[in-house]
Motif scaffolding. Structure first.
Motif, PDB file in Angstrom:
ATOM      1  N   ALA A  86       0.833  -1.214   0.000  1.00 27.73           N
ATOM      2  CA  ALA A  86       0.000   0.000   0.000  1.00 27.73           C
ATOM      3  C   ALA A  86       0.859   1.253   0.000  1.00 27.73           C
ATOM      4  N   ASN A  87       1.990   1.235   0.741  1.00 25.90           N
ATOM      5  CA  ASN A  87       2.888   2.393   0.798  1.00 25.90           C
ATOM      6  C   ASN A  87       3.581   2.658  -0.529  1.00 25.90           C
ATOM      7  N   VAL A  88       3.817   1.607  -1.302  1.00 26.15           N
ATOM      8  CA  VAL A  88       4.557   1.739  -2.563  1.00 26.15           C
ATOM      9  C   VAL A  88       3.620   2.042  -3.740  1.00 26.15           C
ATOM     10  N   THR A  89       2.310   1.861  -3.556  1.00 22.19           N
ATOM     11  CA  THR A  89       1.346   2.052  -4.636  1.00 22.19           C
ATOM     12  C   THR A  89       1.255   3.522  -5.053  1.00 22.19           C
ATOM     13  N   PRO A  90       1.513   3.824  -6.344  1.00 18.41           N
ATOM     14  CA  PRO A  90       1.464   5.216  -6.810  1.00 18.41           C
ATOM     15  C   PRO A  90       0.035   5.670  -7.125  1.00 18.41           C
ATOM     16  N   VAL A 142      -3.458   6.895 -12.276  1.00 16.44           N
ATOM     17  CA  VAL A 142      -3.120   5.514 -12.589  1.00 16.44           C
ATOM     18  C   VAL A 142      -4.356   4.645 -12.363  1.00 16.44           C
ATOM     19  N   ARG A 143      -4.657   3.762 -13.343  1.00 15.07           N
ATOM     20  CA  ARG A 143      -5.776   2.829 -13.184  1.00 15.07           C
ATOM     21  C   ARG A 143      -5.525   1.926 -11.979  1.00 15.07           C
ATOM     22  N   ALA A 144      -6.591   1.451 -11.355  1.00 17.66           N
ATOM     23  CA  ALA A 144      -6.487   0.624 -10.151  1.00 17.66           C
ATOM     24  C   ALA A 144      -5.646  -0.633 -10.390  1.00 17.66           C
ATOM     25  N   ASP A 145      -5.850  -1.286 -11.522  1.00 17.34           N
ATOM     26  CA  ASP A 145      -5.126  -2.506 -11.848  1.00 17.34           C
ATOM     27  C   ASP A 145      -3.635  -2.216 -12.038  1.00 17.34           C
ATOM     28  N   ARG A 146      -3.340  -1.100 -12.703  1.00 20.19           N
ATOM     29  CA  ARG A 146      -1.950  -0.721 -12.959  1.00 20.19           C
ATOM     30  C   ARG A 146      -1.236  -0.292 -11.669  1.00 20.19           C
ATOM     31  N   LYS A 147      -1.969   0.321 -10.747  1.00 21.47           N
ATOM     32  CA  LYS A 147      -1.385   0.718  -9.462  1.00 21.47           C
ATOM     33  C   LYS A 147      -0.770  -0.488  -8.765  1.00 21.47           C
ATOM     34  N   VAL A 148      -1.562  -1.553  -8.684  1.00 29.02           N
ATOM     35  CA  VAL A 148      -1.111  -2.782  -8.020  1.00 29.02           C
ATOM     36  C   VAL A 148       0.068  -3.374  -8.772  1.00 29.02           C
ATOM     37  N   SER A 149      -0.042  -3.393 -10.101  1.00 25.47           N
ATOM     38  CA  SER A 149       1.019  -3.945 -10.943  1.00 25.47           C
ATOM     39  C   SER A 149       2.341  -3.213 -10.714  1.00 25.47           C
ATOM     40  N   LEU A 150       2.291  -1.884 -10.720  1.00 26.58           N
ATOM     41  CA  LEU A 150       3.502  -1.080 -10.531  1.00 26.58           C
ATOM     42  C   LEU A 150       4.112  -1.315  -9.157  1.00 26.58           C
ATOM     43  N   SER A 151       3.264  -1.338  -8.125  1.00 29.15           N
ATOM     44  CA  SER A 151       3.797  -1.512  -6.767  1.00 29.15           C
ATOM     45  C   SER A 151       4.471  -2.879  -6.613  1.00 29.15           C
ATOM     46  N   ILE A 152       3.867  -3.920  -7.182  1.00 34.76           N
ATOM     47  CA  ILE A 152       4.453  -5.262  -7.128  1.00 34.76           C
ATOM     48  C   ILE A 152       5.794  -5.279  -7.856  1.00 34.76           C
ATOM     49  N   LYS A 153       5.809  -4.735  -9.072  1.00 35.81           N
ATOM     50  CA  LYS A 153       7.030  -4.729  -9.875  1.00 35.81           C
ATOM     51  C   LYS A 153       8.149  -3.952  -9.192  1.00 35.81           C
ATOM     52  N   TRP A 154       7.814  -2.795  -8.599  1.00 33.85           N
ATOM     53  CA  TRP A 154       8.834  -1.990  -7.925  1.00 33.85           C
ATOM     54  C   TRP A 154       9.392  -2.711  -6.706  1.00 33.85           C
ATOM     55  N   LEU A 155       8.527  -3.326  -5.906  1.00 34.62           N
ATOM     56  CA  LEU A 155       8.999  -4.057  -4.721  1.00 34.62           C
ATOM     57  C   LEU A 155       9.966  -5.168  -5.119  1.00 34.62           C
ATOM     58  N   ILE A 156       9.624  -5.914  -6.165  1.00 35.04           N
ATOM     59  CA  ILE A 156      10.460  -7.028  -6.600  1.00 35.04           C
ATOM     60  C   ILE A 156      11.761  -6.525  -7.237  1.00 35.04           C
TER      61      ILE A 156
END
Length: 155
Positions: A66-70, A90-104
């Protein structure tokens, strides 16, 4: 070219937490189709997080995500020979996608012995509002704020 948009395939929830978001995270973490390996890395990382913080690792991971989600991002658009960085929601689906990708991505860039150790450290840092993934979100927001003047060019 495709006539209709491709259907989203339903994700199976993960075996431990029964959460589809965990499956999505593990799918991004996975390399060369080694899903069981990715699951073991993820679960081991959550165990390390709970040992280090003394709290539930799963809840810390959700907080970190949640903290990383843009909320906003910038997209390049060429107008009259000049390229502008245009801020957009940012679309809701893309928000989650970006946060996951950035964390990894920033977990992989970290120093450490194993991927589970690096992922655990990045999750802990992101849950506290620190770390490279959180910095990426802040930079993205800062860039969008700096280019607010070009918002009227929005697509």
């Amino acid at each position: 070219m495709r006539k209709a948009q491709a259907k989203k395939l339903p994700l199976a929830p993960d075996p431990k937490f029964q959460d589809k978001l965990v499956t999505r995270f593990v799918n991004n973490l996975m390399w060369e189709g080694k899903k069981s390996g990715a699951y073991s890395i993820f679960y081991d990382a959550l165990e390390r997080v709970s040992k280090t913080t003394g709290e539930d690792g799963y809840e810390i991971w959700k907080k970190a995500l949640a903290n990383v989600t843009p909320g906003v991002e910038v997209k390049s658009r060429r107008i009259g020979g000049a390229t502008f960085q245009i801020p957009s929601e940012v679309r809701a689906d893309r928000k989650v996608s970006l946060s996951i990708k950035w964390l990894i991505k920033y977990s992989r860039d970290r120093n450490g012995r194993s991927m589970s150790e690096k992922l655990a450290n990045e999750i802990i840092a992101a849950s506290k509002g620190e770390g490279a993934a959180y910095k990426k979100k802040e930079d993205t927001h800062r860039m969008a704020d700096a280019n607010k003047a070009f918002a009227h060019f929005r697509i």
